[in-house]
Motif scaffolding. Structure first.
Motif, PDB file in Angstrom:
ATOM      1  N   GLY A 170      17.529  -8.162  20.983  1.00  0.00           N
ATOM      2  CA  GLY A 170      15.490  -8.830  21.070  1.00  0.00           C
ATOM      3  C   GLY A 170      15.106  -6.784  21.500  1.00  0.00           C
ATOM      4  N   TRP A 171      13.986  -7.344  22.454  1.00  0.00           N
ATOM      5  CA  TRP A 171      13.340  -5.674  22.800  1.00  0.00           C
ATOM      6  C   TRP A 171      12.842  -6.106  23.856  1.00  0.00           C
ATOM      7  CZ3 TRP A 171       8.524  -7.210  24.417  1.00  0.00           C
ATOM      8  CH2 TRP A 171       7.639  -8.021  24.601  1.00  0.00           C
ATOM      9  N   TYR A 172      11.952  -4.855  24.729  1.00  0.00           N
ATOM     10  CA  TYR A 172      11.907  -4.872  26.378  1.00  0.00           C
ATOM     11  C   TYR A 172      10.562  -3.513  26.071  1.00  0.00           C
ATOM     12  CZ  TYR A 172      15.002  -0.423  26.462  1.00  0.00           C
ATOM     13  OH  TYR A 172      15.690   0.118  26.788  1.00  0.00           O
ATOM     14  N   THR A 173      10.062  -3.734  26.455  1.00  0.00           N
ATOM     15  CA  THR A 173       8.793  -2.547  26.870  1.00  0.00           C
ATOM     16  C   THR A 173       8.879  -1.194  27.275  1.00  0.00           C
ATOM     17  OG1 THR A 173       6.986  -4.809  27.209  1.00  0.00           O
ATOM     18  CG2 THR A 173       6.355  -2.257  27.939  1.00  0.00           C
ATOM     19  N   PRO A 174       8.585  -0.643  26.971  1.00  0.00           N
ATOM     20  CA  PRO A 174       8.062  -0.471  25.387  1.00  0.00           C
ATOM     21  C   PRO A 174       8.897   0.006  24.381  1.00  0.00           C
ATOM     22  CG  PRO A 174       8.298   2.258  26.843  1.00  0.00           C
ATOM     23  CD  PRO A 174       9.536   0.753  27.319  1.00  0.00           C
ATOM     24  N   ARG A 175      10.064   0.015  24.083  1.00  0.00           N
ATOM     25  CA  ARG A 175      10.806   0.476  23.110  1.00  0.00           C
ATOM     26  C   ARG A 175      10.938  -0.710  21.702  1.00  0.00           C
ATOM     27  NH1 ARG A 175      14.798   3.179  23.594  1.00  0.00           N
ATOM     28  NH2 ARG A 175      14.426   3.478  21.129  1.00  0.00           N
ATOM     29  N   THR A 176      11.244  -0.595  20.951  1.00  0.00           N
ATOM     30  CA  THR A 176      10.732  -1.051  19.908  1.00  0.00           C
ATOM     31  C   THR A 176      12.598  -1.294  19.161  1.00  0.00           C
ATOM     32  OG1 THR A 176      10.846  -1.046  17.133  1.00  0.00           O
ATOM     33  CG2 THR A 176      12.587   0.905  18.041  1.00  0.00           C
ATOM     34  N   CYS A 177      13.449  -2.320  18.389  1.00  0.00           N
ATOM     35  CA  CYS A 177      14.665  -2.584  19.377  1.00  0.00           C
ATOM     36  C   CYS A 177      15.533  -1.353  17.997  1.00  0.00           C
ATOM     37  CB  CYS A 177      14.259  -4.262  17.634  1.00  0.00           C
ATOM     38  SG  CYS A 177      16.271  -5.307  16.780  1.00  0.00           S
ATOM     39  N   HIS A 178      16.642  -1.837  19.128  1.00  0.00           N
ATOM     40  CA  HIS A 178      17.259  -0.786  19.377  1.00  0.00           C
ATOM     41  C   HIS A 178      18.598  -0.903  19.294  1.00  0.00           C
ATOM     42  CE1 HIS A 178      16.016   0.630  23.052  1.00  0.00           C
ATOM     43  NE2 HIS A 178      17.160   0.315  23.471  1.00  0.00           N
ATOM     44  N   ILE A 179      20.328  -0.103  19.187  1.00  0.00           N
ATOM     45  CA  ILE A 179      21.067  -0.674  19.577  1.00  0.00           C
ATOM     46  C   ILE A 179      20.970   0.941  20.300  1.00  0.00           C
ATOM     47  CG2 ILE A 179      24.110  -0.240  19.075  1.00  0.00           C
ATOM     48  CD1 ILE A 179      23.143  -2.568  17.667  1.00  0.00           C
ATOM     49  N   HIS A 180      22.053   1.537  21.711  1.00  0.00           N
ATOM     50  CA  HIS A 180      22.436   2.600  21.759  1.00  0.00           C
ATOM     51  C   HIS A 180      23.729   2.973  21.323  1.00  0.00           C
ATOM     52  CE1 HIS A 180      19.067   3.641  24.819  1.00  0.00           C
ATOM     53  NE2 HIS A 180      19.536   2.118  24.477  1.00  0.00           N
ATOM     54  N   VAL A 181      24.154   4.104  20.450  1.00  0.00           N
ATOM     55  CA  VAL A 181      25.506   4.297  20.721  1.00  0.00           C
ATOM     56  C   VAL A 181      25.814   5.962  21.088  1.00  0.00           C
ATOM     57  CG1 VAL A 181      24.917   5.422  17.657  1.00  0.00           C
ATOM     58  CG2 VAL A 181      26.985   4.521  18.683  1.00  0.00           C
TER      59      VAL A 181
END
Length: 315
Positions: A170-181
């Motif tokens: 999903g998403w959270y403010t203030p970021r775009t949709c992403h995965i950390h690696v």
């Protein structure tokens, strides 16, 4: 993006790389897609790596960015990281190659990923407000362990390939949709996790806005309303396409996004470099975790790979 998800108020901030430059997007992205979605055998993936080398696409490195505020030590080594969290299924294949040695596979590299659930909550930080309006994380009805869901390691095979089964974040403010690696080398599997060695690369993986918009219109994502940040307005994504972590996505069913996606990317690293992404200026802050957030290893009795149920599609 349109509707409730468009965010026009966030200032566009482009991240500065903290290690190296960026990979030439075209050749490496294509080769990464071919090797990642081929059967993970010596022949097929070696062919993909050879093609990447032939294009000269490994002249420089992937850019490292911040690990963000939601990292936890002690993630489990497992393929399926969903723990019953609902969402659109995502099969993620990543190919780790040595940018300093002609795109040769980095056998034994440990690839670690973590990301939020369909409503924007991270395990270990389930009371952190994801922004907008979303149900409490506890209302999702899953049996997920609040300290371990949607986090995990996989160890790269002889072709540098790892595979994860997860859900579309999903998403959270203030970021775009992403995965950390993170990519680790030099350590070993111990007590169900990965210990020792060093972090060679810290990055983030991103999703095309058009596909994200389709996903966020579905349940359970649609229960999180508010201003979603598109790629152009994100504080970390720098517009470089595959070289900046933009995944190649392939729908499982062309007309039904709820059936899931396959995502792939080649990660070109320097196995001799070290970058944890912790406390660095590159890539923006990505939000602030709540006070009293947990640290350290997950609790005893955390679910194992064999105990993790498959991701479920929601329509």
């Amino acid at each position: 993006m349109t509707g409730n998800h468009r965010n026009s108020s966030i200032t566009r901030r482009r991240a500065l790389a903290v290690t190296g430059g960026t990979v030439a997007a075209g050749g490496l992205a294509a080769a990464g897609y071919q090797s990642a979605f081929a059967d993970t055998t010596e022949t097929t993936d070696a062919t993909g790596t050879a093609e990447a080398t032939a294009t000269g696409a490994c002249m420089t490195l992937m850019s490292s960015v911040t690990e963000g505020p939601y990292y936890l030590d002690g993630a489990l080594v497992r393929k399926d990281i969903t723990e019953g969290k609902s969402g659109v299924p995502l099969t993620l294949r990543l190919t780790v190659v040595d940018a300093t040695d002609g795109c040769t596979p980095v056998k034994g590299a440990a690839v670690e990923i973590w990301h939020c659930d369909a409503w924007g909550y991270y395990s270990g930080y389930t009371t952190a407000n994801p922004g907008g309006s979303a149900p409490a994380e506890s209302e999702d009805g899953s049996t997920a362990n609040d300290n371990t869901y949607l986090r995990g390691y996989q160890i790269a095979n002889a072709n540098g390939v790892v595979k994860f089964e997860t859900i579309f974040p999903g998403w959270y403010t203030p970021r775009t949709c992403h995965i950390h690696v993170k990519v680790h080398t030099g350590g070993e599997k111990e007590d169900g996790s990965y210990e020792g060695g060093k972090v060679n690369y810290t990055g983030q993986l991103f999703f095309d806005d058009t596909i994200a918009e389709e996903i966020f219109a579905l349940e359970p994502y649609s229960r999180h309303s508010g201003s979603y940040t598109v790629l152009d307005d994100d504080m970390v994504y720098d517009g470089g396409g595959a070289s900046s972590g933009l995944l190649t996505l392939k729908a499982v069913h062309k007309t039904d996004p709820s059936k899931g996606f396959k995502g792939s990317l080649a990660l070109a690293i320097d196995p001799d470099a070290e970058n944890t992404g912790a406390g660095s200026g590159g890539g923006g802050e990505g939000g602030t975790p709540p006070s009293g957030a947990p640290t350290g290893e997950p609790p005893s009795g955390a679910p194992s790979e064999s105990a993790s149920p498959s991701a479920s599609a929601s329509s």
